[in-house]
Design an enzyme around this catalytic site. Structure first.
Site, PDB file in Angstrom:
ATOM      1  CG  HIS A   1      -1.933   1.094   1.194  1.00 21.22           C
ATOM      2  ND1 HIS A   1      -3.219   0.922   0.761  1.00 21.22           N
ATOM      3  CD2 HIS A   1      -1.829   2.399   1.544  1.00 21.22           C
ATOM      4  CE1 HIS A   1      -3.876   2.071   0.845  1.00 21.22           C
ATOM      5  NE2 HIS A   1      -3.045   2.984   1.330  1.00 21.22           N
ATOM      6  CD  GLU A   2       1.723   3.395   3.684  1.00 17.59           C
ATOM      7  OE1 GLU A   2       1.910   4.520   3.164  1.00 17.59           O
ATOM      8  OE2 GLU A   2       0.686   3.103   4.278  1.00 17.59           O
TER       9      GLU A   2
ATOM     10  CG  HIS B   1       0.099   6.180  -0.849  1.00 16.93           C
ATOM     11  ND1 HIS B   1      -0.988   6.711  -1.504  1.00 16.93           N
ATOM     12  CD2 HIS B   1      -0.406   5.478   0.202  1.00 16.93           C
ATOM     13  CE1 HIS B   1      -2.099   6.355  -0.887  1.00 16.93           C
ATOM     14  NE2 HIS B   1      -1.770   5.604   0.147  1.00 16.93           N
TER      15      HIS B   1
END
Length: 440
Positions: free
Chosen positions: A95-96, A99
């Site tokens: 997820h990170e 980004h």
């Protein structure tokens, strides 16, 4: 980041748990902060559906699940806890990374990439970015230098996230969600190719996979492998979570009162009288683990196109169940609020799955990814959806941002709610752990 664990489709081996889960961490204006603090396991709906067309599985071995013991949460072995934690951490990293990559590929300044929250355990700097591993590996964040007073970057630099156009910022904020969706599909596809997907055939009754030593059930004659056909005259003709919940509810309502179980043991049809012990909360407990009475066979694809088809159907089935579970949570919150749990319970669920069958970690990981993506789309403060809503509002206003005080107030209120709910759920889940309950 809010995480909602919904019921898996029939092909899933996940056991029935009395507690659902949710997880969510704080986030500052210049951090895309992620963690998995709240989710929900609403009642599972095991539909007699095979994700592979009309194939009917032959009779296979009876499913050996290790669902939650009544009524607490069992973390199990240290190895299974590590496996579940590793799965959760990998999902956070993905997820990170979504980004992070969306920002760096657009030339946007990034100052931090962290896995976990709290004190820093290890860190290194590379190309002006601090990479760190922190004490609590149940979340993470990507940091931007936009409002960092120590940053040497000029406040009007066009490569600061806050100075980028609406589209660029939207891509950065939504990239974590997209990464989790892609990762979920990849996990399912790998499972299809490596071990196949399970197809489930349901039978009446509730299976007793395990009876705890010195428990009421052990004392009064229930054995591992028994199938409960009725409880106090209430027939368990339908398998799945409804049947399991019926047994759980009757036991909880009957502390120190006899409960009649009609069971199937091999070829025998027996009646066993069990007197539940009184738990610390006043409810009855008998010290067994329960699961739907099902048999599982695995289906493997014959070729690569069929593997894509299997994976696609399974992905859509999981996504549909996640959305259904989320809808149940919002529209029946009074009934589902008690089933909301936090990171401790998420790890407990993963540990149960890992101990039951390591293959189940595929579905566990895919389910967490989809939950994470769906929940983060909600337009709530401290979630990706909340940030996207503010960006959309800015676009509707012709590029005029909300006053800084208003935006900070919205985000701060969400962060405070998240912190309060997170602490509450951590305490609640910890008190539900089996070894804690035995000490009380």
């Amino acid at each position: 980041m809010l995480l909602h664990i919904s019921s898996p489709p029939i092909s899933h081996r996940n056991p029935h748990f009395l507690s659902p889960l949710n997880h969510l961490p704080p986030r500052s204006k210049t951090h895309l902060s992620k963690s998995h603090l709240y989710s929900a396991f609403p009642n599972q709906t095991l539909k007699n559906r095979a994700p592979f067309g009309n194939k009917t599985p032959p009779h296979g071995d009876r499913l050996r699940l290790r669902p939650q013991a009544l009524p607490g949460i069992d973390l199990g072995s240290f190895e299974s806890v590590l496996e579940a934690t590793a799965v959760l951490t990998a999902i956070i990293v993905v997820h990170e990374s979504g980004h992070f990559l969306a920002a760096t590929l657009q030339g946007i300044h990034v100052s931090k990439f962290a896995i976990g929250f709290g004190p820093i355990l290890a860190k290194f700097d590379f190309k002006n970015v601090e990479y760190s591993l922190r004490a609590f590996p149940l979340g993470g964040f990507v940091g931007f230098p936009d409002n960092d007073p120590d940053s040497e970057i000029a406040t009007d630099d066009e490569n600061l996230l806050k100075n980028r156009p609406v589209l660029d910022r939207s891509i950065v904020v939504s990239a974590g969600i997209i990464a989790n969706v892609i990762f979920a599909y990849v996990i399912i596809f790998v499972q299809v190719l490596s071990v196949g997907l399970p197809v489930q055939e349901a039978f009446p009754g509730v299976l007793v996979p395990e009876v705890k030593t010195f428990s009421a059930a052990s004392r009064d004659g229930l054995l591992s492998g028994d199938v409960i056909l009725s409880v106090d005259g209430a027939e368990l003709s339908k398998t799945g979570p409804d049947a399991v919940s019926k047994v759980v509810d009757i036991v909880k309502r009957s502390p120190e009162s006899d409960v009649l179980f009609r069971i199937e043991r091999g070829n025998q049809d027996l009646v066993v009288r069990v007197r539940p012990d009184k738990n610390f909360d006043g409810m009855g407990k008998i010290g067994v683990q329960l699961s739907p009475n099902v048999r599982i066979t695995k289906v493997r694809p014959r070729n690569v196109p069929e593997a894509f088809r299997f994976a696609g159907k399974e992905f859509m089935g999981l996504s549909s169940n996640v959305l259904d579970g989320l809808k149940q949570t919002f529209f029946n919150f009074s009934q589902t609020a008690s089933k909301v749990a936090g990171p401790v319970a998420i790890i407990a669920v993963g540990a149960e799955v890992a101990r039951s069958n390591t293959d189940g970690l595929y579905q566990f990981a895919a389910l967490l990814n989809i939950n994470l993506a769906v929940i983060n789309l909600l337009p709530l403060p401290a979630l990706d959806g909340g940030t996207l809503a503010l960006i959309l509002l800015e676009a509707v206003r012709g590029g005029r941002k909300l006053p800084v005080e208003v935006e900070q107030g919205i985000m701060s209120s969400g962060i405070m709610l998240v912190i309060f709910l997170g602490l509450f759920l951590i305490v609640k889940d910890t008190l539900s752990l089996d070894f804690i309950q035995e000490m009380l």
